[in-house]
Design an enzyme around this catalytic site. Structure first.
Site, PDB file in Angstrom:
ATOM      1  N   GLY A  20       3.984   1.588  -1.585  1.00 25.33           N
ATOM      2  CA  GLY A  20       4.908   1.716  -2.696  1.00 25.33           C
ATOM      3  C   GLY A  20       5.635   0.420  -2.997  1.00 25.33           C
ATOM      4  O   GLY A  20       5.347  -0.633  -2.437  1.00 25.33           O
ATOM      5  N   ASP A  63       3.878   0.255  12.552  1.00 29.03           N
ATOM      6  CA  ASP A  63       3.445  -0.757  11.583  1.00 29.03           C
ATOM      7  C   ASP A  63       4.199  -2.064  11.800  1.00 29.03           C
ATOM      8  O   ASP A  63       4.824  -2.603  10.887  1.00 29.03           O
ATOM      9  CB  ASP A  63       3.657  -0.249  10.159  1.00 29.03           C
ATOM     10  CG  ASP A  63       2.721  -0.919   9.152  1.00 29.03           C
ATOM     11  OD1 ASP A  63       1.729  -1.536   9.585  1.00 29.03           O
ATOM     12  OD2 ASP A  63       2.980  -0.828   7.942  1.00 29.03           O
ATOM     13  N   GLY A  90       0.796  -1.219   0.000  1.00 27.23           N
ATOM     14  CA  GLY A  90       0.000   0.000   0.000  1.00 27.23           C
ATOM     15  C   GLY A  90       0.827   1.267   0.000  1.00 27.23           C
ATOM     16  O   GLY A  90       0.326   2.332  -0.325  1.00 27.23           O
TER      17      GLY A  90
END
Length: 673
Positions: A357, A470, A355
């Site tokens: 790149g 993340d 999402g």
């Protein structure tokens, strides 16, 4: 009679020499007239710099005070106190890579015969390093991480005794006298820095302090070690410096040196120190700057096609470079270099996509360093100055379980992030894509402990708090030895210790997002812990936190593990692909810890400090029954209401979510900054 007189004079001379050696005091503000014993490639430059290494690969250089120094009284076996300070600079031909370091050394002989260059720093060799018979004390300023010596990183200061496995080592830096906050330093920055080394012979204590040249000596040392050097040092020893080169050309300089036995070393006079050579390209001469336009004009008629070609090439490689970015210096890569490194960002070199790149493998043309280049989009409205400043700050993080972020580049509407290349790719490739090689439990547990250690460093071990934002299997990369390294800091945020984060955008991956994060938009250390809990279950169970297309009801992993735990059969949820050769207690510990970290109440989750203690069995895991954990308190946030937020795909190689959540999964990096 004459013979007797000569003998008396000889004895008196020896006693005077011995006494003076006990109180030895030397000070060199520059080395132009210094009497030193040099060997290898060491030399003194015309302006007085002691240059230990030159543009020769795989060589060593030594510089020693020529006379032996008394470190003990013959009747007494206890080593004297001593103090030394010196100013050094390490200049590399490459802005990212460096050769090897420099060391202050006390040794039985000057020259250190048999010592090797490269990672041995001109001190030892593969046979004698670690031998007690060496009788060598050294303080290393090392710019290469040598795993065979258990180096903590590639930018550290260490106390070495008889070998290169440091008795104590810490990342290079100093504690500010103004506020006591630790400030990182880059040893091969090309800037002069000062070191103080003190040994208290009474307290048997060694301290090492590092600081920028004009900062003054910090009151708190970088290294502090209680160790008796009496068994290491002979009655007489030699003092000096050692350095070596490897594959990257690096110059090691000393600007000044002071040493004092049984006292405090005299301070160096900064005004008398020699100047370091200029780093970078020389200025163009006036003849070139004036003559070149004339030549161009004269040849315009025959070179017009070449000029047009160069304009097109220049436009192709045009970057976004604003005045404020110049302060970030070596962290900025040229787009042209990255284009050449990745062979034009061809699909053949594509490592993964998601999402945020695409990621490409590349080899930098100048240093031949393997890198991973991530291309993402950015929006000017996001305050790019602050964003790049944070990227550069994150680039200073140094931990063995973090993927080093080497720098960035901006071009048009693109932002390119440059990471160190990890040859074994991402962890999720081993978990989900049925490779020919499956990770066993010992390998998985080592990865888990490594990622926990890296997160603990981000939350508590650096000068600022770093929220990764993340944490998931696809963002954990494996190096050549299958050690887990947490990477992809595209969503990371920094804030000072003692303050609250101000982020108000929901960014991250569905299944790893803490419930309070979706409500408040604030990422905290507790939201990282929540994501880490999902990661723990993911690694042990070999399943994603959420399986959108699962045909069964057990499509939420934490619910499945909780259900197995309630039945007293938690091991049923473990990944069958890792076999049965595992420690039952370790697997249960990790799965229970995953449930503990996945609690919906933030304050009920452990800190990463506690997590590390649990994994190391230094702290007993609390009884989950006594905590009253329930299924409702463990459920992941639902997908409802997420269409207004930016979410990433669950993996760098995954397909998008189902129709109900596909729009939510389309994300831009700028949405979270």
């Amino acid at each position: 009679m004459l013979v007797l007189i000569k003998l008396i004079l000889l004895v008196v001379s020896a006693l005077v020499s011995f006494a003076s050696s006990q109180d030895l005091s030397i000070t060199y503000n520059g080395f132009r007239s210094a009497n030193l014993s040099l060997d290898g490639i060491a030399e003194v430059t015309p302006n007085g710099l002691l240059k230990l290494t030159n543009a020769t690969r795989q060589e060593k250089g030594h510089a020693f005070f020529p006379n032996p120094v008394s470190f003990k009284n013959p009747p007494n076996s206890s080593a004297f106190s001593f103090s030394t300070t010196f100013i050094f600079a390490i200049v590399s031909e490459d802005p990212i890579l460096c050769g090897h370091g420099i060391a202050f050394v006390i040794a039985p002989t000057k020259g250190l015969p048999g010592a090797l260059p490269s990672q041995y720093l001109g001190l030892f060799n593969g046979t004698n390093t670690g031998n007690d018979t060496n009788h060598v004390f050294a303080v290393e300023l090392d710019t290469i991480q040598s795993k065979e010596f258990n180096d903590i990183n590639d930018n550290h200061v260490g106390i070495d005794i008889n070998g290169l496995n440091s008795k104590q080592a810490k990342p290079a830096g100093y504690y500010s006298n103004d506020n006591g906050i630790f400030q990182n330093l880059t040893l091969f920055s090309g800037k002069a820095m000062q070191v103080w080394v003190d040994y208290d012979g009474t307290a048997k204590h060694i301290s090492v302090t590092l600081a920028p040249i004009r900062a003054g000596e910090p009151s708190k040392p970088l290294l502090s070690l209680t160790y008796d050097l009496s068994s290491v040092l002979h009655e007489t020893m030699y003092i000096g410096f050692s350095s070596s080169t490897g594959s990257v050309l690096t110059f090691h300089y000393l600007l000044g040196w002071s040493f004092k036995m049984n006292g405090v070393a005299q301070g160096l006079d900064l005004s008398q120190l020699p100047k370091l050579p200029r780093v970078g390209h020389k200025k163009k001469s006036k003849a070139l700057t004036i003559g070149l336009p004339i030549i161009l004009i004269a040849s315009l008629s025959i070179g017009i096609s070449g000029v047009i070609y160069r304009v097109r090439i220049k436009k192709k490689f045009t970057e976004v470079l604003e005045e404020w970015e110049r302060e970030f210096g070596p962290h900025r890569f040229k787009y042209k270099d990255l284009y050449i490194a990745t062979k034009g960002f061809r699909d053949k070199g594509l490592l993964g996509r998601g999402g945020f790149g695409r990621v490409y493998h590349g080899v930098l043309p100048s240093s031949k360093l393997e890198v991973a280049v991530k291309r993402v989009s950015h929006e000017s409205r996001q305050g790019m100055k602050q964003f790049v400043a944070e990227i550069v700050s994150i680039g200073r993080l140094r931990h063995r379980n973090l993927v080093p972020l080497l720098g960035y580049c901006r071009r048009k509407d693109e932002l390119l992030l440059v990471y160190e290349y990890m040859p074994n790719g991402s962890l999720d490739r081993f978990l989900y894509q049925q490779p020919e090689y499956t990770l066993n439990w010992n390998q998985r547990f080592r990865v888990i402990r490594g990622v926990a250690s890296g997160l603990f460093y981000l939350h508590e071990g650096w000068e600022q708090i770093v929220i990764h934002g993340d944490v998931k299997a696809s963002n954990v990369l494996l190096d050549s030895e299958l050690n887990g390294r947490l990477g992809d800091f595209g969503l990371a945020r920094l804030y000072d210790h003692g303050t609250d984060p101000q982020t108000t955008h929901v960014v991250g991956t569905l299944g790893y997002l803490a419930p309070e994060h979706t409500r408040t938009g604030k990422a905290t250390t507790r939201t990282d812990v929540y994501a880490f809990g999902a990661f723990l279950l993911e690694v042990v169970c070999g399943r994603r936190p959420i399986e959108p297309h699962s045909p069964t009801e057990d499509d939420i992993l934490v619910d499945r593990v909780f259900s197995c735990w309630k039945k007293g059969q938690i091991l049923e949820a473990a990944d069958a692909n890792m076999g049965l050769d595992y420690v039952k207690e370790e697997v249960e510990l990790v799965m229970k810890l995953g449930l503990l970290c996945s609690q919906s109440e933030p304050t009920a989750r452990p800190s990463m400090r506690q997590v590390v203690l649990y994994l190391d069995s230094a702290l007993a895991l609390p009884d989950l029954q006594s905590l009253g954990i329930s299924a409702t308190g463990l459920s992941f946030a639902s997908q409802e209401g997420f269409s207004d937020f930016n979410l990433s795909y669950p993996s760098s190689m995954d397909k998008p979510f189902s129709h109900a959540s596909s729009s939510a999964a389309e994300s831009l990096l700028s949405g979270g900054r």
